[in-house]
Design a protein around this motif. Structure first.
Motif, short mmCIF file in Angstrom:
data_model
loop_
_atom_site.label_atom_id
_atom_site.label_comp_id
_atom_site.label_asym_id
_atom_site.label_seq_id
_atom_site.Cartn_x
_atom_site.Cartn_y
_atom_site.Cartn_z
N ALA A 113 -9.70 2.60 2.62
CA ALA A 113 -10.04 2.77 1.11
C ALA A 113 -9.19 1.74 0.36
O ALA A 113 -9.67 0.89 -0.59
CB ALA A 113 -10.06 4.06 0.56
N LYS A 114 -7.66 1.90 0.53
CA LYS A 114 -6.94 1.10 -0.24
C LYS A 114 -7.01 -0.51 0.09
O LYS A 114 -6.70 -1.49 -0.36
CB LYS A 114 -5.57 1.57 -0.15
CG LYS A 114 -5.09 2.56 -0.62
CD LYS A 114 -3.67 3.06 -0.41
CE LYS A 114 -3.62 4.89 -1.27
NZ LYS A 114 -3.51 4.38 -2.69
N LYS A 115 -7.46 -0.76 1.31
CA LYS A 115 -7.96 -2.35 1.87
C LYS A 115 -9.36 -2.79 1.37
O LYS A 115 -9.95 -3.57 1.98
CB LYS A 115 -7.63 -2.37 3.25
CG LYS A 115 -6.08 -2.37 3.63
CD LYS A 115 -5.90 -2.40 5.00
CE LYS A 115 -6.39 -3.87 5.79
NZ LYS A 115 -5.74 -5.12 5.27
N GLU A 116 -9.93 -1.85 0.64
CA GLU A 116 -11.42 -2.17 -0.18
C GLU A 116 -12.34 -2.29 0.80
O GLU A 116 -13.59 -2.87 0.73
CB GLU A 116 -11.26 -3.45 -1.11
CG GLU A 116 -10.16 -3.38 -1.97
CD GLU A 116 -10.10 -4.84 -2.63
OE1 GLU A 116 -10.90 -5.62 -2.27
OE2 GLU A 116 -9.27 -4.96 -3.66
N ALA A 117 -12.58 -1.25 1.92
CA ALA A 117 -13.66 -1.07 2.72
C ALA A 117 -14.54 -0.30 1.77
O ALA A 117 -14.17 0.52 0.73
CB ALA A 117 -13.33 0.02 3.82
N SER A 118 -15.92 -0.62 2.13
CA SER A 118 -17.15 -0.17 1.08
C SER A 118 -17.65 1.28 1.41
O SER A 118 -17.67 1.81 0.11
CB SER A 118 -18.26 -1.14 1.13
OG SER A 118 -18.81 -1.22 2.16
N ASP A 168 -9.40 -7.28 8.34
CA ASP A 168 -10.05 -7.59 7.05
C ASP A 168 -11.14 -6.57 6.71
O ASP A 168 -12.13 -6.56 7.47
CB ASP A 168 -10.67 -8.95 7.03
CG ASP A 168 -11.57 -9.37 5.79
OD1 ASP A 168 -11.31 -8.53 4.87
OD2 ASP A 168 -12.11 -10.28 5.62
N HIS A 213 0.83 -1.40 -0.06
CA HIS A 213 -0.05 0.11 -0.09
C HIS A 213 0.76 1.27 0.09
O HIS A 213 1.69 1.58 0.74
CB HIS A 213 -1.12 -0.18 1.27
CG HIS A 213 -1.74 -1.25 1.37
ND1 HIS A 213 -2.75 -1.33 0.29
CD2 HIS A 213 -1.67 -2.12 2.18
CE1 HIS A 213 -3.55 -2.50 1.02
NE2 HIS A 213 -2.99 -3.13 1.91
N VAL A 215 -8.97 8.48 -3.98
CA VAL A 215 -9.93 7.65 -3.42
C VAL A 215 -11.31 8.30 -3.32
O VAL A 215 -11.01 9.48 -3.04
CB VAL A 215 -9.39 7.31 -1.89
CG1 VAL A 215 -8.42 6.18 -1.92
CG2 VAL A 215 -8.97 8.50 -1.16
N ASN A 250 -14.13 6.85 -1.97
CA ASN A 250 -15.61 6.45 -1.24
C ASN A 250 -15.20 6.83 0.08
O ASN A 250 -15.86 6.13 1.19
CB ASN A 250 -15.54 4.91 -1.54
CG ASN A 250 -14.44 4.30 -0.86
OD1 ASN A 250 -13.35 4.63 -0.89
ND2 ASN A 250 -14.45 3.00 -0.34
N GLN A 256 -12.67 -5.57 3.82
CA GLN A 256 -13.16 -5.65 2.51
C GLN A 256 -14.67 -5.77 2.65
O GLN A 256 -14.97 -6.50 3.23
CB GLN A 256 -12.52 -6.76 1.72
CG GLN A 256 -13.15 -7.02 0.31
CD GLN A 256 -12.30 -8.01 -0.79
OE1 GLN A 256 -11.71 -8.98 0.01
NE2 GLN A 256 -12.59 -8.29 -1.79
N GLY A 257 -15.12 -4.84 1.75
CA GLY A 257 -16.60 -4.69 1.64
C GLY A 257 -17.25 -4.31 3.21
O GLY A 257 -18.42 -4.19 3.30
#
Length: 289
Positions: free
Chosen positions: A165-170, A144, A115, A194, A196, A146-147
């Motif tokens: 955001a880079k770890k894909e939180a929604s 974790d 990252h 980013v 979101n 993600q989402g």
């Protein structure tokens, strides 16, 4: 906005780092926003309109460790000079294993990290240089996301929100009470492309209108956290996690007691330079009034 830069030096047999850590915590309760330490002492920053000489003197006179002689001097730092001050004197890239590197836009790129985060900190606290931010980054890196839906309270530069955001939180909301931090957070989100992250200016009273979250990260200070835990718990989904930092290991019992009062169980803590980050979880099936 103009700021005062106040440099503190000490006469004491106690280690300088120990005094600086405690002094930063005490000053954080009186309106100071950002801190840098070195082998001689601590440099602290406070907005001109928040500075009160009597409050500062009272803080030093009632310092928790007796017998320390403080010396301090101040100078005015104009708004337009802050980036230059950071580039010349303070902000160095932060590397966490090969997982994450945090650097300013004026630092050269480095390869080999999962990252990459760009932070131009201006006056906002939270580049990763301080132990509390570092601890929270480490907690986030092992979570974790993600989402998941996440709230970053006291976001400062928004470094935690950007990593989320880079770890894909929604869905990510970043909140800070300070106007400077609010504007800097927006700027850093743009620098990192980013989209979101929603940035809000305000305090914990905003939380009730923001929905619920899987994770809340709050890196502030002991007194504010103790006051705001009651706002965090209703915003957590059942089984959701609240991470907090900005206090010392000796403060954990007070934090844990307040968490217990609001249906949160302390699971673990991590420590760096006597600062800690705690992980708590919302008890499932609890209905706290």
């Amino acid at each position: 906005m103009d700021y005062y830069e106040i440099s503190f030096r000490y006469e004491s047999s106690i280690e300088t780092d120990t005094i600086s850590d405690i002094l930063a915590s005490e000053l954080g309760n009186t309106g100071f926003e950002s801190f840098t330490s070195n082998e001689k002492g601590l440099t602290a920053y406070i907005a001109v309109d928040k500075y009160d000489k009597e409050i500062l003197n009272d803080c030093l006179e009632n310092f928790p460790i007796p017998g320390i002689i403080f010396h301090h001097e101040q100078k005015l730092i104009a708004d337009c000079n802050w980036n230059e001050e950071w580039e010349k004197n303070y902000f160095r890239p932060i590397r966490i294993g090969n997982e994450c590197i945090i650097r300013a836009s004026f630092h050269p790129e480095e390869n080999g990290f999962r990252h990459h985060i760009i932070i131009d900190p201006r006056m906002a606290f939270g580049t990763g240089n301080h132990a509390t931010t570092y601890l929270m980054l480490c907690e986030m890196l092992t979570s974790d996301l993600q989402g998941k839906e996440l709230l970053d309270m006291g976001c400062g530069t928004a470094v935690l929100a950007i990593l989320a955001a880079k770890k894909e939180a929604s869905r990510i909301i970043a909140v800070d009470i300070d106007e400077w931090a609010y504007n800097n957070a927006i700027e850093n989100c743009r620098l990192n492309h980013v989209e979101n992250i929603r940035v809000e200016q305000g305090d914990a009273k905003l939380i009730k209108d923001l929905g619920t979250f899987d994770y809340i990260f709050a890196n502030i200070n002991r007194n504010i956290l103790l006051e705001d835990i009651k706002h965090y718990e209703p915003a957590l989904k059942p089984g959701g996690s609240l991470f907090m930092s900005g206090f010392y290991k000796d403060d954990i019992p007070a934090i844990e007691k307040e968490c217990d009062n609001h249906g949160l169980s302390l699971l673990s803590f991590t420590e760096k330079d006597n600062w800690v980050a705690v992980k708590t979880v919302k008890n499932t099936g609890t209905d706290i009034p």
